[in-house]
Design a protein around this motif. Structure first.
Motif, mmCIF file in Angstrom:
data_model
loop_
_atom_site.group_PDB
_atom_site.id
_atom_site.type_symbol
_atom_site.label_atom_id
_atom_site.label_comp_id
_atom_site.label_asym_id
_atom_site.label_seq_id
_atom_site.Cartn_x
_atom_site.Cartn_y
_atom_site.Cartn_z
ATOM 1 N N GLY A 49 0.802 -1.218 0.000
ATOM 2 C CA GLY A 49 0.000 0.000 0.000
ATOM 3 C C GLY A 49 0.832 1.264 0.000
ATOM 4 N N PHE A 50 2.034 1.199 0.585
ATOM 5 C CA PHE A 50 2.901 2.372 0.615
ATOM 6 C C PHE A 50 3.658 2.542 -0.698
ATOM 7 C CE2 PHE A 50 6.925 4.520 1.646
ATOM 8 C CZ PHE A 50 6.440 5.666 2.259
ATOM 9 N N GLY A 51 4.077 1.426 -1.290
ATOM 10 C CA GLY A 51 4.898 1.501 -2.489
ATOM 11 C C GLY A 51 4.116 1.757 -3.758
ATOM 12 N N LEU A 52 2.854 1.310 -3.821
ATOM 13 C CA LEU A 52 2.044 1.475 -5.027
ATOM 14 C C LEU A 52 0.852 2.373 -4.743
ATOM 15 C CD1 LEU A 52 3.516 -1.395 -5.553
ATOM 16 C CD2 LEU A 52 1.651 -1.794 -7.128
ATOM 17 N N ARG A 53 0.339 2.968 -5.781
ATOM 18 C CA ARG A 53 -0.875 3.774 -5.654
ATOM 19 C C ARG A 53 -2.074 2.840 -5.766
ATOM 20 N NH1 ARG A 53 -1.015 8.830 -9.388
ATOM 21 N NH2 ARG A 53 -1.240 7.253 -11.012
ATOM 22 N N VAL A 54 -2.478 2.290 -4.626
ATOM 23 C CA VAL A 54 -3.589 1.343 -4.571
ATOM 24 C C VAL A 54 -4.741 1.993 -3.811
ATOM 25 C CG1 VAL A 54 -4.296 -0.975 -3.889
ATOM 26 C CG2 VAL A 54 -1.912 -0.532 -4.477
ATOM 27 N N PRO A 55 -5.956 1.993 -4.366
ATOM 28 C CA PRO A 55 -7.100 2.531 -3.623
ATOM 29 C C PRO A 55 -7.267 1.803 -2.293
ATOM 30 C CG PRO A 55 -7.683 2.169 -5.927
ATOM 31 C CD PRO A 55 -6.336 1.543 -5.723
ATOM 32 N N VAL A 56 -7.644 2.541 -1.269
ATOM 33 C CA VAL A 56 -7.685 1.958 0.067
ATOM 34 C C VAL A 56 -8.699 0.824 0.156
ATOM 35 C CG1 VAL A 56 -9.369 3.645 0.941
ATOM 36 C CG2 VAL A 56 -7.786 2.510 2.524
ATOM 37 N N LEU A 57 -9.816 0.930 -0.549
ATOM 38 C CA LEU A 57 -10.813 -0.141 -0.498
ATOM 39 C C LEU A 57 -10.277 -1.414 -1.159
ATOM 40 C CD1 LEU A 57 -14.179 1.744 -1.211
ATOM 41 C CD2 LEU A 57 -13.283 0.907 0.972
ATOM 42 N N ARG A 58 -9.534 -1.265 -2.257
ATOM 43 C CA ARG A 58 -8.951 -2.440 -2.899
ATOM 44 C C ARG A 58 -7.921 -3.103 -1.991
ATOM 45 N NH1 ARG A 58 -5.876 -1.514 -8.417
ATOM 46 N NH2 ARG A 58 -7.924 -0.650 -8.950
ATOM 47 N N LEU A 59 -7.108 -2.277 -1.325
ATOM 48 C CA LEU A 59 -6.106 -2.829 -0.425
ATOM 49 C C LEU A 59 -6.769 -3.502 0.776
ATOM 50 C CD1 LEU A 59 -3.066 -3.095 -0.060
ATOM 51 C CD2 LEU A 59 -3.087 -0.957 1.228
ATOM 52 N N ALA A 60 -7.857 -2.917 1.277
ATOM 53 C CA ALA A 60 -8.590 -3.544 2.371
ATOM 54 C C ALA A 60 -9.164 -4.887 1.931
ATOM 55 C CB ALA A 60 -9.704 -2.620 2.859
ATOM 56 N N ALA A 61 -9.683 -4.948 0.708
ATOM 57 C CA ALA A 61 -10.215 -6.208 0.198
ATOM 58 C C ALA A 61 -9.119 -7.255 0.071
ATOM 59 C CB ALA A 61 -10.892 -5.984 -1.159
ATOM 60 N N LEU A 62 -7.929 -6.846 -0.366
ATOM 61 C CA LEU A 62 -6.802 -7.771 -0.437
ATOM 62 C C LEU A 62 -6.417 -8.272 0.955
ATOM 63 C CD1 LEU A 62 -4.358 -6.205 -3.062
ATOM 64 C CD2 LEU A 62 -5.657 -8.324 -3.271
ATOM 65 N N SER A 63 -6.490 -7.387 1.952
ATOM 66 C CA SER A 63 -6.163 -7.778 3.321
ATOM 67 C C SER A 63 -7.121 -8.848 3.817
ATOM 68 C CB SER A 63 -6.218 -6.554 4.240
ATOM 69 O OG SER A 63 -5.361 -5.538 3.801
ATOM 70 N N VAL A 64 -8.409 -8.649 3.587
ATOM 71 C CA VAL A 64 -9.404 -9.632 4.013
ATOM 72 C C VAL A 64 -9.218 -10.942 3.257
ATOM 73 C CG1 VAL A 64 -11.874 -10.146 4.112
ATOM 74 C CG2 VAL A 64 -11.058 -7.840 4.673
ATOM 75 N N ALA A 65 -9.002 -10.842 1.938
ATOM 76 C CA ALA A 65 -8.817 -12.049 1.132
ATOM 77 C C ALA A 65 -7.609 -12.848 1.592
ATOM 78 C CB ALA A 65 -8.669 -11.670 -0.344
ATOM 79 N N ALA A 66 -6.500 -12.161 1.913
ATOM 80 C CA ALA A 66 -5.293 -12.855 2.353
ATOM 81 C C ALA A 66 -5.515 -13.554 3.692
ATOM 82 C CB ALA A 66 -4.135 -11.871 2.465
ATOM 83 N N SER A 67 -6.212 -12.892 4.616
ATOM 84 C CA SER A 67 -6.467 -13.489 5.924
ATOM 85 C C SER A 67 -7.372 -14.717 5.809
ATOM 86 C CB SER A 67 -7.099 -12.448 6.856
ATOM 87 O OG SER A 67 -6.230 -11.362 7.068
ATOM 88 N N LEU A 68 -8.416 -14.607 4.997
ATOM 89 C CA LEU A 68 -9.305 -15.755 4.818
ATOM 90 C C LEU A 68 -8.610 -16.875 4.045
ATOM 91 C CD1 LEU A 68 -12.697 -13.981 4.026
ATOM 92 C CD2 LEU A 68 -11.890 -14.903 6.199
ATOM 93 N N ALA A 69 -7.713 -16.505 3.124
ATOM 94 C CA ALA A 69 -6.962 -17.525 2.393
ATOM 95 C C ALA A 69 -6.025 -18.293 3.325
ATOM 96 C CB ALA A 69 -6.176 -16.884 1.249
ATOM 97 N N GLN A 70 -5.476 -17.604 4.344
ATOM 98 C CA GLN A 70 -4.666 -18.303 5.350
ATOM 99 C C GLN A 70 -5.484 -19.372 6.059
ATOM 100 O OE1 GLN A 70 -2.836 -15.152 7.845
ATOM 101 N NE2 GLN A 70 -0.927 -16.227 7.465
ATOM 102 N N ALA A 71 -6.729 -19.016 6.402
ATOM 103 C CA ALA A 71 -7.617 -19.989 7.043
ATOM 104 C C ALA A 71 -7.900 -21.158 6.107
ATOM 105 C CB ALA A 71 -8.914 -19.308 7.462
ATOM 106 N N ALA A 72 -8.134 -20.861 4.833
ATOM 107 C CA ALA A 72 -8.396 -21.927 3.861
ATOM 108 C C ALA A 72 -7.186 -22.837 3.703
ATOM 109 C CB ALA A 72 -8.779 -21.313 2.511
ATOM 110 N N THR A 73 -5.983 -22.267 3.744
ATOM 111 C CA THR A 73 -4.766 -23.083 3.668
ATOM 112 C C THR A 73 -4.671 -24.027 4.844
ATOM 113 O OG1 THR A 73 -3.593 -21.319 2.491
ATOM 114 C CG2 THR A 73 -2.249 -22.990 3.563
ATOM 115 N N ALA A 74 -5.001 -23.547 6.041
ATOM 116 C CA ALA A 74 -4.973 -24.398 7.224
ATOM 117 C C ALA A 74 -5.986 -25.533 7.106
ATOM 118 C CB ALA A 74 -5.260 -23.562 8.475
#
Length: 294
Positions: A91-116
Motif C-alpha cells: 500500500g505504501f509503495g504502489l498507488r492502490v485505492p484503500v478499499l482495494r487494499l482492504a479487500a486484499l487484506s481480508v482475502a489474504a487473511s481468509l486464504a490463510q484460514a483456507a490453507t490451514a
C-alpha cells in the motif's frame, strides 16, 4: 476540504506510521508483542474449554468458540508477522485505492484460514499424518514457501520501482513527443488481478498456527465443520488488524507525496518519489524475507 487541510492530514498519516516504525525498530513495541502472545495462549486455553463445552451440549458454546477464535486472530495479527509487512509495503509503495487494499487484506487473511483447512484435511484424511507432523509442516516447510513467495513480492515491487524510475528518466530526457514505453503514471497504475493474487498467495502460503491448533482436535472430535468456522473467524480477526495496516499505509503514502510540491524547484524531485518509494519498499521486503530464510 481545503488543499492545505488535506496536506496536513496526509502528513499526519506519515508521522503516525514513522512513529510506529521507529518504536518497532527500537524495541518499543516488544511489550505489546509479549502481551499479544500471552493473550493468544489464554485464548487457546479458552478455546479448548469451549470445545469441551460444545461436546457436552452446553448452550452458547458455539458462539463462545467463534468469538474466542475471532479474538485469537486479532491478538495473532498484533504480534510480528509477514502479512502486515507485505500489505503495508504494497500500500505504501504502489498507488492502490484503500478499499482495494482492504479487500486484499481480508482475502489474504481468509486464504490463510483456507490453507490451514486444506492442510489438515489433506494431511489427516489423505496422508494420515499426526498432529506433530502437521504442525511441523505448517510452521517450517510452509513457512519457507511463504517466505520465498513474499521475497518474490518484494523483488517484483523493486522491479516495478526501477521501471518507474527508468520511465521517468526517459520522460524527462527524451522530449521528442513520441511514446517509447509506459509513462511513469502508467507504470504506477499498472496494478492487476495478477498482482493482487501474488500478494495474497505470499501471505496465505503459511497457515495460521492457531487454526491448526483448532482444526486438528475438531477433526478427531468429529466436529470438523466447527473447526472450519472457527478458522475463518480467526481469519476475520486477523483481517481486522491488517485492514487497519492497509489504511495506515495508504495514509502514509499520501503524506510522503505531500512533502514535495508537484511543481516549482522541487517538482522534479516529487516526480521521482513514487518510483523511489516502490523500489525501497520492495527491497525491504526482499531483504527481510531472505534474512528469515538464511
Amino acid at each position: 476540504m481545503t488543499g492545505r487541510l488535506q496536506r496536513v492530514l496526509a502528513l499526519t498519516g506519515l508521522t503516525v506510521v514513522l512513529l510506529i516504525v521507529a518504536l518497532w525498530l527500537s524495541g518499543g513495541l516488544s511489550g505489546v508483542e509479549r502481551w499479544a502472545a500471552v493473550q493468544q495462549r489464554a485464548a487457546q486455553n479458552l478455546m479448548a474449554g469451549a470445545l469441551r463445552a460444545m461436546r457436552a451440549g452446553q448452550p452458547g458454546a458455539v458462539a463462545s468458540l467463534l468469538w474466542l477464535c475471532f479474538g485469537y486472530g486479532v491478538f495473532h495479527a498484533v504480534g510480528p508477522g509477514h502479512g502486515k509487512l507485505v500489505i503495508g509495503s504494497y500500500g505504501f509503495g504502489l498507488r492502490v485505492p484503500v478499499l482495494r487494499l482492504a479487500a486484499l487484506s481480508v482475502a489474504a487473511s481468509l486464504a490463510q484460514a483456507a490453507t490451514a483447512v486444506a492442510l489438515v484435511w489433506t494431511g489427516i484424511a489423505a496422508l494420515n499424518l499426526g498432529r506433530e507432523t502437521l504442525t511441523d509442516l505448517g510452521e517450517r516447510a510452509m513457512l519457507q514457501l511463504s517466505t520465498l513467495l513474499v521475497a518474490g513480492v518484494g523483488l517484483w515491487l523493486a522491479l516495478r520501482g526501477l521501471r518507474m524510475l527508468r520511465a521517468q528518466t526517459h520522460h524527462d530526457t527524451c522530449g521528442c513527443g513520441h511514446a517509447h514505453g509506459p509513462t511513469p503514471a502508467q507504470v504506477a497504475q499498472s496494478g492487476s488481478l495478477r498482482d493482487g493474487l501474488l500478494v495474497v498467495a505470499g501471505i496465505a502460503a503459511r497457515p495460521c498456527t492457531g487454526a491448526l491448533f483448532l482444526l486438528i482436535p475438531t477433526w478427531r472430535m468429529e466436529i470438523f465443520g466447527m473447526g472450519i468456522l472457527g478458522a475463518f473467524a480467526m481469519g476475520l480477526g486477523t483481517a481486522f488488524v491488517t485492514v487497519a495496516v492497509a489504511g495506515l499505509a495508504v495514509w502514509a503514502r499520501r503524506g510522503s507525496l505531500a512533502l514535495l510540491p508537484p511543481d516549482g524547484p522541487l517538482g522534479s524531485t516529487a516526480r521521482w518519489l513514487p518510483g523511489v518509494m516502490q523500489l525501497a519498499t520492495g527491497a525491504l521486503i526482499a531483504i527481510v524475507s531472505l534474512m528469515v530464510l538464511v
